[in-house]
Structure formats: structure tokens, C-alpha cells
Design an enzyme around this catalytic site. Structure first.
Site, PDB file in Angstrom:
ATOM      1  N   HIS A   7       0.844  -1.205   0.000  1.00  0.00           N
ATOM      2  CA  HIS A   7       0.000   0.000   0.000  1.00  0.00           C
ATOM      3  C   HIS A   7       0.870   1.242   0.000  1.00  0.00           C
ATOM      4  CE1 HIS A   7      -3.470   2.540   0.730  1.00  0.00           C
ATOM      5  NE2 HIS A   7      -2.704   3.205   1.576  1.00  0.00           N
TER       6      HIS A   7
ATOM      7  N   ASP B 171     -15.098   2.481   8.607  1.00  0.00           N
ATOM      8  CA  ASP B 171     -14.070   3.428   8.150  1.00  0.00           C
ATOM      9  C   ASP B 171     -14.638   4.389   7.116  1.00  0.00           C
ATOM     10  OD1 ASP B 171     -11.324   4.488   7.663  1.00  0.00           O
ATOM     11  OD2 ASP B 171     -11.724   3.631   5.689  1.00  0.00           O
TER      12      ASP B 171
ATOM     13  N   SER C  31      -7.311   3.706   9.804  1.00  0.00           N
ATOM     14  CA  SER C  31      -8.148   3.735   8.601  1.00  0.00           C
ATOM     15  C   SER C  31      -7.493   2.929   7.473  1.00  0.00           C
ATOM     16  CB  SER C  31      -8.346   5.200   8.177  1.00  0.00           C
ATOM     17  OG  SER C  31      -8.878   5.288   6.881  1.00  0.00           O
TER      18      SER C  31
ATOM     19  N   LYS D  42      -8.476  -1.359   6.065  1.00  0.00           N
ATOM     20  CA  LYS D  42      -8.814  -1.786   4.696  1.00  0.00           C
ATOM     21  C   LYS D  42      -7.882  -2.888   4.214  1.00  0.00           C
ATOM     22  CE  LYS D  42      -9.127   2.686   3.914  1.00  0.00           C
ATOM     23  NZ  LYS D  42      -9.509   4.063   3.674  1.00  0.00           N
TER      24      LYS D  42
HETATM   25  N1  URA Z   1      -6.278   7.430   3.557  1.00  0.00           N
HETATM   26  C1  URA Z   1      -7.150   6.654   4.196  1.00  0.00           C
HETATM   27  O1  URA Z   1      -7.570   5.628   3.693  1.00  0.00           O
HETATM   28  N2  URA Z   1      -7.548   7.021   5.434  1.00  0.00           N
HETATM   29  C2  URA Z   1      -7.104   8.134   6.034  1.00  0.00           C
HETATM   30  O2  URA Z   1      -7.498   8.404   7.150  1.00  0.00           O
HETATM   31  C3  URA Z   1      -6.195   8.944   5.341  1.00  0.00           C
HETATM   32  C4  URA Z   1      -5.801   8.559   4.101  1.00  0.00           C
END
Ligand code: URA
Ligand code: CA
Length: 433
Positions: free
Chosen positions: A82, A161, A183, A187
Site C-alpha cells: 500500500h 471506516d 483507517s 482496509k
Molecule cells: N487514507 C485513508 O484511507 N484514510 C485516512 O485516514 C487517510 C488517508
């Protein structure tokens, strides 16, 4: 349990228990806890922070708020990558076939882009016929067979989220390291990877403008990953300019093909080798980073990385002949030079402005419903540290309309040119394990 008591506790700097965090995230997801209470909580976190335990529990609660992807049908250690917000970040397109060629399974769930430039799926769709509308079973089968497949994001991944991020956006609470870290990690974890490699960007074009903040964010994400049993590593890389030369969908596919052949831009090539080395070692395919790097260079040289890319494209309906004949990719009608206004050295290229210039051409979406033009974008011709002469091209605009004045102004606003010689920026600042 009452939400008001949890807000008060956090406001006073105390630590919430796992039960309390679960209560809050479940209640918020089910609409039992209203936005105004959650806003107050986010602001309390903004000022008081969260302990390591709280961050892990918050992340886990958000993971459990929706679907969790089961990748257990795939053999081997699934490693995901990521990047935190890059522009023209072509690394995923390169890394997936590159590590796949070494037998590392890449089960990629991706999204479409909003704003700036396209997401990974948009980029791949510039290959005629390529699609991500495959069933879960087919996805698993393709990863087992070819070591790589890409599927669209499940609609019900981490709904907590999704709600909370939207709320933070309008309550000035995005900029909180515990909230950003949980956050992003929620994911990744819900998407099912066994191990995760993070590329945290720093510089004017990134979320984290300075190195100390980037380190803190990377550390927080690594702790969360390891805290929920996913082996996680991070590197911190430069975003004081876009990565590579290409910003735009088909343009980036072409750049990825060059990089898979070992002929890509220096920074993109190096970052892919660094991230790839971590992915390969985490997957247990190499004993050291050096060994992994040698293996990656080998599959670039012997054509195996490119072969894996072709197989992958064809397996999802794509015309794999674009790899040898990139002219078959969508191309823009006009290529317009952006001449330097003065002589000097490039000291900065604001990545975000280049991303916006590409979006103005149609490479990115203004709203979720917008159509995008896969052919258009910006090709940088000069990068930070390069010398330019007056009138020499700093960039080329690939456009399907002739009138690009505003786009050109945006590109000029991104480039800083100074009189003194400038060093090329450090690409990778540090690694965090
Ligand atoms: N990207 C995300 O997925 N979450 C955040 O809080 C900031 C950037
Ligand atoms: Ca690029």
C-alpha cells in the site's frame, strides 16, 4: 455503556478498553451512535492521541464492521502493498507481475480513482478488453494459476471506516496519525493479506509533509499490522515530485511495461526493487533483501516479469499484445510541449498540481460518475535536479483537445526553477520494521 462517557474518557486522556471501542464502532456502523458524538470523539483523539492497544482495537473493530476477504484458498503467503497517496504512482502495476514472476501470490483488490489520476483498475482498463468483473472463485483460481489477479473492491469493506473517514473530512480531524493509521490498515487487513508492505510518502505532494510525521505514521501502521498478526514493514519514500515520468492511465501502463523490462525511469525502478524485495522476503521466497533484489533483477532481465504481466492481462480478457506493441494502447490526438520559461535547475515539482493537470485533461474523475479519458496525461521531461534551458521542454501534455492553456499554467505552477544547482532528492529515507 454510553457514548458520552467514552467521549469524556478520551477527552480526559484516558485509555479506552477493547469492549468500549467495539461498542462505539458497532454503534456507529449501525447508526445508533450519531455523527455529532462520533465527531466529538474524533476531535478528542486528535488532541489526546491513542495508545498502541487502542489503535489495534480500533483497527480490528473497523475490520469486523464489514466483509473480510477469505484468501485461504490461495497457496502461499499473500503479501499486499500500500502506498499512502502518490501521484503517477505506477508501482502497483510493476510490482504485481514482478513479484508474481517469483511465485509470490498477488491477490489484489483495487478501486477506481477519484480526483487526481485514475486508480489501478482504471490504468489496467486502458488495455483493450481487460476487466475486473470476475467472481471470487475465479479470482482465487487465477491467483493460484498465474500468481496474480485483480478484482474490484467489495462494496462492504470496512463500512465503519467509510463513515468515519467521511466525517473526519468535514470536521478537521483527518490529520490525526492514530486515525489515519487505523483507517488505512483496516482496509488492508479486511482485504485478507497475510503480510503487508507500506510505502509511506513524505514531501510536498504527500499527506505527511515532513519526515518525522511520516516516520510516526509508518511506525503506527507497522505496530497495528504486527499487532493483529500480519507481518508488516514500511519504507518512507520521497514525494517532492511525481514518481517516474508518466501521470495518466495508458501512459503509466506503458511506463510500467518499460520498468518490467528493466528500462523504466530510475526512481520508479529503484522504488519497485526496494518494495519488491520486502514483498519477496515477507513471502518467504528469499532469505535476505539482497537475495530478493537479485532475484527481481533477474526476472526483469530474462523476460519472466513481462511474461507474467502478459499472462495476467490475457487471463482477465486483456489484449496482451500491447506489451510488445504499446502503440495499441489508447493514444491522445495531440502531444503539446511545455517549454521552460527560464534557464535554471528544477528544485521542486508539486506532485498534486501535476495530478490536477492530468485530471483537467480528463485522466481523473471530478465526481464518482465522471468518465475518464484513458489516453491523456502528462509526461514529465525534467525532474528535480535537472538543468533546463529556456524554451526546452519541461513536460509534454497528451491531450485530446487543442486548447490546453489552463493545463499548461497548472504545470508551470508545479515547477520551481532556481539559479543554484540542486541535488536530486533522496528517494528512500528509511525503513521501519
Ligand atoms: N487514507 C485513508 O484511507 N484514510 C485516512 O485516514 C487517510 C488517508
Ligand atoms: Ca509514473
Amino acid at each position: 455503556m454510553r457514548m458520552v462517557d467514552l467521549i469524556e474518557k478520551k477527552r480526559n486522556g484516558e485509555e479506552l478498553s477493547k469492549q468500549e471501542i467495539d461498542f462505539m464502532i458497532k454503534g456507529y456502523t449501525n447508526n445508533e451512535i450519531p455523527d455529532y458524538q462520533m465527531s466529538a470523539f474524533a476531535m478528542a483523539v486528535f488532541f489526546q492521541g491513542m495508545t498502541k492497544g487502542e489503535r489495534v482495537n480500533l483497527t480490528q473493530a473497523m475490520v469486523e464492521s464489514g466483509d473480510q476477504i477469505d484468501l485461504s484458498g490461495i497457496q502461499g503467503i499473500k503479501v499486499d502493498k500500500h502506498s499512502t497517496g502518490g501521484v503517477g504512482d505506477t508501482t502497483t502495476l510493476v510490482l504485481a507481475p514482478l513479484v508474481g514472476a517469483l511465485g509470490v501470490p498477488v491477490a489484489k483488490m483495487s478501486g477506481r480513482g477519484l480526483g487526481h489520476t485514475g486508480g489501478t483498475i482504471d490504468k489496467l482498463e486502458s488495455v483493450p478488453g481487460f476487466h475486473v468483473e470476475i467472481t471470487n472463485d475465479e479470482f482465487i483460481r487465477l491467483v493460484n494459476e498465474n500468481k496474480i489477479a485483480v478484482i474490484g473492491q467489495s462494496a462492504n469493506l470496512t463500512p465503519a471506516d467509510k463513515k468515519l473517514y467521511g466525517l473526519r473530512d468535514v470536521t478537521a480531524t483527518v490529520d490525526s496519525i492514530p486515525l489515519i493509521a487505523s483507517s488505512i490498515m483496516s482496509k488492508k487487513i479486511a482485504a485478507g493479506a497475510d503480510a503487508i508492505v507500506l510505502d509511506v510518502k513524505t514531501g510536498n505532494g504527500a499527506f505527511m509533509k515532513n519526515l518525522d510525521d511520516a516516520k510516526e505514521l509508518a511506525q503506527a501502521m507497522v505496530e497495528i499490522g504486527n499487532g493483529v498478526g500480519r507481518n508488516t514493514k514500511a519504507i518512507i519514500s520521497d514525494m517532492s515530485q511525481p514518481l517516474g515520468f508518466a501521470v495518466g492511465n495508458a501512459l503509466e501502463v506503458k511506463e510500467a511495461i518499460d520498468t518490467l523490462k528493466g528500462e523504466g525511469p530510475e526512481d520508479l525502478h529503484e522504488l519497485c526493487l526496494s518494495l519488491g524485495s520486502h514483498m519477496v522476503t515477507l513471502a518467504g521466497k528469499a532469505a535476505s533483501l539482497e537475495e530478493a533484489r537479485n532475484m527481481l533483477e533477474e526476472v526483469m532481465k530474462n523476460g519472466k516479469a513481462l511474461e507474467t504481466f502478459k499472462t495476467f492481462l490475457a487471463s482477465q480478457g486483456g489484449d496482451a499484445t500491447v506489451v510488445d506493441q504499446p502503440e495499441k494502447l489508447p493514444t491522445a490526438e495531440f502531444v503539446i510541449e511545455v517549454p521552460a520559461k527560464e534557464k535554471g535547475y528544477v528544485s521542486e515539482i508539486t506532485a498534486e498540481s501535476i495530478g490536477i493537470a492530468a485530471m483537467m485533461l480528463g485522466a481523473g474523475r471530478l465526481t464518482k460518475e465522471s468518465d475518464i479519458d484513458l489516453a491523456v496525461g502528462v509526461m514529465l521531461n525534467k525532474k528535480v535536479g535537472d538543468m533546463v534551458n529556456e524554451g526546452e521542454a519541461i513536460a509534454y501534455i497528451h491531450s485530446n483537445t487543442k486548447d490546453v492553456k489552463e493545463v499548461m499554467d497548472k504545470i508551470y505552477s508545479a515547477y520551481q526553477v532556481v539559479n543554484e544547482k540542486v541535488d536530486a532528492p533522496t528517494l528512500i529515507y528509511t525503513e521501519i520494521q
